[in-house]
Design an enzyme around this catalytic site. Structure first.
Site, PDB file in Angstrom:
ATOM      1  N   ASP A   1       0.868  -1.189   0.000  1.00 35.64           N
ATOM      2  CA  ASP A   1       0.000   0.000   0.000  1.00 35.64           C
ATOM      3  C   ASP A   1       0.902   1.236   0.000  1.00 35.64           C
ATOM      4  OD1 ASP A   1       0.112  -1.323   2.967  1.00 35.64           O
ATOM      5  OD2 ASP A   1       0.469   0.837   3.056  1.00 35.64           O
TER       6      ASP A   1
ATOM      7  N   ASP B   1       0.514   3.582   2.294  1.00 37.29           N
ATOM      8  CA  ASP B   1       0.223   4.143   3.614  1.00 37.29           C
ATOM      9  C   ASP B   1      -0.885   5.197   3.465  1.00 37.29           C
ATOM     10  OD1 ASP B   1       0.690   3.926   6.363  1.00 37.29           O
ATOM     11  OD2 ASP B   1       1.868   5.762   6.350  1.00 37.29           O
TER      12      ASP B   1
END
Ligand SMILES: CSC[C@H]1O[C@H](OP(=O)(O)O)[C@H](O)[C@@H]1O
Ligand SMILES: Nc1ncnc2[nH]cnc12
Length: 312
Positions: free
Chosen positions: A229, A231
């Site tokens: 991801d 974040d």
């Protein structure tokens, strides 16, 4: 498939271990021949340690590979609950001297896209001091160098293996700084942006104290990160567990290939000294600050368990 329980003892000495993180609760494509339940002076590890035998590509000899699930077999341990001292102590006790640790991490850098791999070379500690992080306390003080938290020799092998898979879907970044946060909550947006200004490449909740304890235990340790991801600093959407698991699942084949390539290479005869960490052996005998009159009996007993013959 047989449902007979695996033997609880193993006759050989595994030098190589894999610590599996989120989404990697067992060693894919490897068939365990034993499952060891070890109790250490620091408690029980996160999971039983399974042993699989991997044929060395150079000699054909079966090389034992240990595997431990960092968060437990069912991912029941939060990052701050992982018994890292017991994990590292148990691995050392059975003979492990080289750990490849896998981690799912958020990316803090645009160029590290979800599903890319990073072989980091540095760490910044943002844990909060609530995780027991040393074997050396309670009447036995020893200070250990930690300038380079990962083993250069093992890192070199891992990078070479990762690059050999490029073109087959694996994208590898050779270096990077892991920010290790406390969790279990993810970062605020302000924190995430601040970590980028610090030079953070990826963020997880698990490289510490694992890497520190491996250093104390004279184990050559390298983490392999898979980005899952961006974040929450990026405008592509904030991290969620669904996002992390989705990328882990979608990239499982590449993760399996990467692990297989690393274990193939490390099982070769030419790396026998590296995986036995001969370059680290005996180092702990020399960092002790405590005078013999100040060493506690309890601490000495623990030291004898972990480092037989070092301090007696
Ligand atoms: C499930 S997202 C957060 C969780 O994932 C990472 O685990 P690991 O490093 O063991 O793969 C991260 O460190 C957090 O523990
Ligand atoms: N964004 C993130 N922060 C901390 N740990 C993570 N593990 C996976 N993604 C993460």
């Amino acid at each position: 498939m047989s449902s007979d329980p695996l033997p609880s003892t193993y006759d050989g000495t595994p030098r190589i271990a894999v610590i599996g993180g989120t989404g990697l609760e067992s060693l894919p494509s490897f068939h365990p021949v034993a499952s060891l339940s070890i109790t250490t002076p620091w408690g029980s590890p996160s999971s039983p340690i399974t042993i699989s035998e991997h044929p060395s590509p150079s000699t054909g000899k079966p090389i034992p590979i240990a595997f431990l699930a960092r968060h437990g077999v069912h991912h029941e341990l939060a990052p701050h609950e992982v018994p890292s001292r017991a994990n590292i102590a148990a691995l050392r006790k059975i003979g492990v001297r080289c750990i490849i640790a896998f981690s799912a991490a958020g990316s803090l850098a645009e160029e590290v896209k979800p599903r890319d791999f990073v072989v980091p070379d540095q760490v910044i500690d943002r844990t909060k001091g609530i995780r027991p992080s040393t074997f050396f306390e309670g009447g036995f003080v020893c200070h250990v160098p930690f300038a380079d938290p990962f083993d250069a020799g093992v890192g070199k092998v891992v990078r070479k293996c990762g690059h050999s898979l490029e073109g087959e879907g694996v994208v590898l970044h050779d270096n990077g700084t892991v920010i290790c946060m406390e969790g279990p909550q993810f970062s605020t947006r302000a924190e995430s942006k601040m970590y980028r200004t610090w030079g953070g490449t990826v963020i997880n909740m698990s490289v510490l104290p694992e890497a520190k304890l491996a250093a104390e235990a004279e184990i050559a340790y390298q983490m392999v990160v898979m980005s899952t991801d961006y974040d929450c600093w990026h405008d592509s959407g904030d991290v969620t567990v669904e996002m992390v698991m989705g990328h882990m699942r979608a990239n499982a084949v590449n993760a399996r290939r990467f692990i297989g390539a690393v274990l193939d290479e490390l099982s070769k005869e030419e790396h026998a000294e590296l995986v036995a960490a001969k370059h680290l052996e005996g180092g702990r005998k020399f960092g002790v600050s405590t005078h013999s009159d100040g060493k506690s009996k309890d601490a000495l007993e623990k030291m004898e368990w972990l480092f037989p013959g070092y301090f007696s």
